[in-house]
Design a protein around this motif. Sequence first.
Motif, short mmCIF file in Angstrom:
data_model
loop_
_atom_site.label_atom_id
_atom_site.label_comp_id
_atom_site.label_asym_id
_atom_site.label_seq_id
_atom_site.Cartn_x
_atom_site.Cartn_y
_atom_site.Cartn_z
N LYS A 260 0.84 -1.21 0.00
CA LYS A 260 0.00 0.00 0.00
C LYS A 260 0.87 1.25 0.00
O LYS A 260 0.60 2.22 -0.73
N GLN A 261 1.92 1.25 0.81
CA GLN A 261 2.81 2.41 0.87
C GLN A 261 3.55 2.60 -0.46
O GLN A 261 3.72 3.74 -0.92
N LEU A 262 3.98 1.49 -1.07
CA LEU A 262 4.69 1.60 -2.35
C LEU A 262 3.76 2.09 -3.46
O LEU A 262 4.15 2.90 -4.31
N ILE A 263 2.54 1.56 -3.47
CA ILE A 263 1.57 1.94 -4.50
C ILE A 263 1.25 3.44 -4.39
O ILE A 263 1.20 4.15 -5.40
N GLU A 264 1.04 3.91 -3.17
CA GLU A 264 0.74 5.32 -2.98
C GLU A 264 1.89 6.20 -3.45
O GLU A 264 1.69 7.24 -4.08
N LYS A 265 3.11 5.77 -3.16
CA LYS A 265 4.30 6.52 -3.60
C LYS A 265 4.35 6.58 -5.13
O LYS A 265 4.60 7.64 -5.72
N GLU A 266 4.11 5.44 -5.78
CA GLU A 266 4.17 5.39 -7.25
C GLU A 266 3.05 6.21 -7.88
O GLU A 266 3.25 6.91 -8.88
N TRP A 267 1.86 6.12 -7.32
CA TRP A 267 0.72 6.87 -7.85
C TRP A 267 0.98 8.37 -7.75
O TRP A 267 0.72 9.12 -8.71
N ASN A 268 1.50 8.81 -6.63
CA ASN A 268 1.80 10.24 -6.46
C ASN A 268 2.86 10.71 -7.44
O ASN A 268 2.77 11.82 -7.99
N LEU A 269 3.86 9.85 -7.69
CA LEU A 269 4.90 10.21 -8.66
C LEU A 269 4.31 10.34 -10.06
O LEU A 269 4.60 11.30 -10.78
#
Length: 365
Positions: A260-269
């Motif tokens: 979840k943390q990785l996905i949120e980071k990638e989505w924001n990027l």
Amino acid sequence: MMGNGLTLRLETVTPLHIGNGDILSPYSDYIFDDETGMVYIIDPHKVEKALYEMENNEEVIDEFVQRISAKKYTSDVYTLKHFFKEYGLDYKQLARSVVQTNADVKNEEIQECIKSSARPFIPGSSIKGAVRTSLLFIHRQEDGFSLDDVPKNIKQSNGEDLFGEFEKDLLKHLHISDSTMLKPDEIMIVKTLRFDFKKKTGTIPVTKEAIPENTQLTFRLQCKAKRNYHSLDKRFSYLYSEEGENGERKILNMVNSFYKQLIEKEWNLLKELKIPELSLVTDLYEKLLKSAQQFEKEQNGAVMRLGSGKTFYDNTIAGLFSPQDLKKIRNKTNLGSYLPFPRTRSVIQNGQVYESVLGWVYIMI
């Protein structure tokens, strides 16, 4: 209550490729029918039988071997399809499996996915590797892992100090089975490339076999440590079989938290970069984030990434650090200073559209 583990459903959200190291060649292994978009993967035993049954079999076999091994004809002239047509053989009857594809794979090598007796599956070792990284990340996060704790090579930080080395590795108490197997033709062929965020272009395409999205399999996850025989730190009590299903469920929650943390980071990027060509990929990450949030709320599963196409963040604990701290780590470990980091992503190409990425799955109780 003694735990017997959980049988979990795995559903692919995007195509999934775990390679077996073998390559399918257009000169000896497959035929692409561009009219139907079907790839016929040739069965060598059927070919051998068909050639031996011909009157002039020695001549034909010599010609077949010569064309394959010596590349007697150029790639523009010689293909398996031409050879079979020349000798009156129906290549459709010589296939061991037939695969649909949207990719143009006329004369390209295809990376095979892992199989058992020609049947695709997901190895338990691949799932366990993703679980291990997730648990390591969450434990490091809880412990307040800092810059000073980062080893010389962050890629080699696999948690031996936390879980133990070799035979003392605590995760030997975690059993994850191989998945159920699919039928030989329950695969697809996709064309992938590395998309460069800086140049906003893709590199040379690589074609792969993949398990299609929306495919369902099952596997077993079981915690097997015994309280009477094993003394574990309370942080790892989820590995005790006596926890019933609580241990396995906690592991899924930790896995989901990591991704979840990785996905949120990638989505924001992706939202920040605003690259039109990657709009479908951006939408995918929004969908994955919502799914991870729902799993977190319901406590009944996890989002996970497996196989080819993963990023530096998927395989390390780099996601623990702020951009400023990660920059210091990169300087310390000789990982360059370019931004964004990592600079490229593996994407699936369909015609002129970058429609998805590899490897995302849902794990459901």
